[in-house]
Write a protein that holds these residues in place. Structure first.
Motif, PDB file in Angstrom:
ATOM      1  N   GLN A 169     -70.279 -25.963 -36.981  1.00 28.32           N
ATOM      2  CA  GLN A 169     -69.975 -26.817 -35.830  1.00 28.32           C
ATOM      3  C   GLN A 169     -68.571 -26.604 -35.290  1.00 28.32           C
ATOM      4  O   GLN A 169     -68.145 -27.305 -34.369  1.00 28.32           O
ATOM      5  CB  GLN A 169     -70.167 -28.283 -36.216  1.00 28.32           C
ATOM      6  N   ALA A 170     -67.852 -25.626 -35.820  1.00 28.56           N
ATOM      7  CA  ALA A 170     -66.451 -25.414 -35.439  1.00 28.56           C
ATOM      8  C   ALA A 170     -66.327 -24.893 -34.014  1.00 28.56           C
ATOM      9  O   ALA A 170     -67.152 -24.124 -33.528  1.00 28.56           O
ATOM     10  CB  ALA A 170     -65.796 -24.439 -36.408  1.00 28.56           C
ATOM     11  N   LEU A 171     -65.286 -25.345 -33.352  1.00 29.52           N
ATOM     12  CA  LEU A 171     -64.935 -24.901 -32.008  1.00 29.52           C
ATOM     13  C   LEU A 171     -63.611 -24.148 -32.067  1.00 29.52           C
ATOM     14  O   LEU A 171     -62.780 -24.410 -32.934  1.00 29.52           O
ATOM     15  CB  LEU A 171     -64.774 -26.102 -31.076  1.00 29.52           C
ATOM     16  N   THR A 172     -63.415 -23.263 -31.117  1.00 27.27           N
ATOM     17  CA  THR A 172     -62.121 -22.595 -31.026  1.00 27.27           C
ATOM     18  C   THR A 172     -61.126 -23.567 -30.386  1.00 27.27           C
ATOM     19  O   THR A 172     -61.529 -24.518 -29.707  1.00 27.27           O
ATOM     20  CB  THR A 172     -62.209 -21.326 -30.156  1.00 27.27           C
ATOM     21  N   PRO A 173     -59.833 -23.331 -30.558  1.00 34.90           N
ATOM     22  CA  PRO A 173     -58.851 -24.184 -29.877  1.00 34.90           C
ATOM     23  C   PRO A 173     -59.054 -24.222 -28.365  1.00 34.90           C
ATOM     24  O   PRO A 173     -58.870 -25.265 -27.732  1.00 34.90           O
ATOM     25  CB  PRO A 173     -57.511 -23.555 -30.255  1.00 34.90           C
ATOM     26  N   ASP A 174     -59.466 -23.106 -27.768  1.00 37.50           N
ATOM     27  CA  ASP A 174     -59.718 -23.089 -26.317  1.00 37.50           C
ATOM     28  C   ASP A 174     -60.899 -23.985 -25.954  1.00 37.50           C
ATOM     29  O   ASP A 174     -60.869 -24.675 -24.924  1.00 37.50           O
ATOM     30  CB  ASP A 174     -59.979 -21.663 -25.836  1.00 37.50           C
ATOM     31  N   GLU A 175     -61.959 -23.974 -26.769  1.00 39.79           N
ATOM     32  CA  GLU A 175     -63.115 -24.835 -26.508  1.00 39.79           C
ATOM     33  C   GLU A 175     -62.738 -26.311 -26.632  1.00 39.79           C
ATOM     34  O   GLU A 175     -63.194 -27.145 -25.845  1.00 39.79           O
ATOM     35  CB  GLU A 175     -64.260 -24.503 -27.460  1.00 39.79           C
ATOM     36  N   VAL A 176     -61.900 -26.633 -27.608  1.00 42.72           N
ATOM     37  CA  VAL A 176     -61.437 -28.010 -27.777  1.00 42.72           C
ATOM     38  C   VAL A 176     -60.650 -28.448 -26.549  1.00 42.72           C
ATOM     39  O   VAL A 176     -60.869 -29.536 -26.012  1.00 42.72           O
ATOM     40  CB  VAL A 176     -60.588 -28.169 -29.054  1.00 42.72           C
ATOM     41  N   GLU A 177     -59.751 -27.605 -26.076  1.00 42.84           N
ATOM     42  CA  GLU A 177     -58.955 -27.943 -24.893  1.00 42.84           C
ATOM     43  C   GLU A 177     -59.842 -28.107 -23.664  1.00 42.84           C
ATOM     44  O   GLU A 177     -59.626 -29.005 -22.848  1.00 42.84           O
ATOM     45  CB  GLU A 177     -57.874 -26.894 -24.637  1.00 42.84           C
ATOM     46  N   GLN A 178     -60.862 -27.251 -23.527  1.00 44.13           N
ATOM     47  CA  GLN A 178     -61.783 -27.361 -22.399  1.00 44.13           C
ATOM     48  C   GLN A 178     -62.503 -28.703 -22.434  1.00 44.13           C
ATOM     49  O   GLN A 178     -62.630 -29.365 -21.412  1.00 44.13           O
ATOM     50  CB  GLN A 178     -62.793 -26.221 -22.432  1.00 44.13           C
ATOM     51  N   ARG A 179     -62.967 -29.131 -23.607  1.00 46.22           N
ATOM     52  CA  ARG A 179     -63.637 -30.436 -23.721  1.00 46.22           C
ATOM     53  C   ARG A 179     -62.693 -31.576 -23.383  1.00 46.22           C
ATOM     54  O   ARG A 179     -63.067 -32.528 -22.704  1.00 46.22           O
ATOM     55  CB  ARG A 179     -64.202 -30.615 -25.122  1.00 46.22           C
ATOM     56  N   ARG A 180     -61.465 -31.484 -23.868  1.00 51.09           N
ATOM     57  CA  ARG A 180     -60.490 -32.532 -23.558  1.00 51.09           C
ATOM     58  C   ARG A 180     -60.242 -32.620 -22.058  1.00 51.09           C
ATOM     59  O   ARG A 180     -60.124 -33.712 -21.501  1.00 51.09           O
ATOM     60  CB  ARG A 180     -59.186 -32.283 -24.315  1.00 51.09           C
ATOM     61  N   GLN A 181     -60.146 -31.460 -21.409  1.00 52.06           N
ATOM     62  CA  GLN A 181     -59.927 -31.437 -19.960  1.00 52.06           C
ATOM     63  C   GLN A 181     -61.109 -32.070 -19.235  1.00 52.06           C
ATOM     64  O   GLN A 181     -60.924 -32.836 -18.288  1.00 52.06           O
ATOM     65  CB  GLN A 181     -59.696 -30.007 -19.471  1.00 52.06           C
ATOM     66  N   GLU A 182     -62.331 -31.772 -19.674  1.00 49.33           N
ATOM     67  CA  GLU A 182     -63.518 -32.368 -19.063  1.00 49.33           C
ATOM     68  C   GLU A 182     -63.497 -33.888 -19.223  1.00 49.33           C
ATOM     69  O   GLU A 182     -63.862 -34.620 -18.306  1.00 49.33           O
ATOM     70  CB  GLU A 182     -64.783 -31.775 -19.684  1.00 49.33           C
TER      71      GLU A 182
END
Length: 90
Positions: A45-58
């Protein structure tokens, strides 16, 4: 909180910090490597740091839209009482 896959292959996983006398201090991240018993399960279930930032931005964008909608509602309602509020209680 997310499980985050770090560039070195390790994972940052959410954990709860608890004082020795019991009260919860807060949520933290701990870093684990492939030798950890839970690594394989958590890596799925791990996300990359970029994916985490994208979710936060959304989320931030969604929060901004919701905030604008609330402000428009508050403008339309004006000084009227909220449903269920007792006007005699003031």
């Amino acid at each position: 909180m997310f499980v985050i896959r770090l560039p070195n292959g390790n994972l940052q996983v959410p954990a709860t910090a608890i004082r020795q006398d019991g009260p919860v201090i807060g949520d933290v991240y701990v870093e684990i490597g492939p030798q950890d018993a839970d690594y394989d399960r958590l890596a799925e279930q791990a996300l990359t740091p970029d994916e985490v930032e994208q979710r936060r931005q959304e989320w931030r964008e969604g929060d901004a839209a919701l905030h604008r909608e609330f402000l428009e509602f508050a403008r339309l309602v004006g000084d009227q009482y909220w449903p269920g509020q007792d006007p005699e209680a003031d």
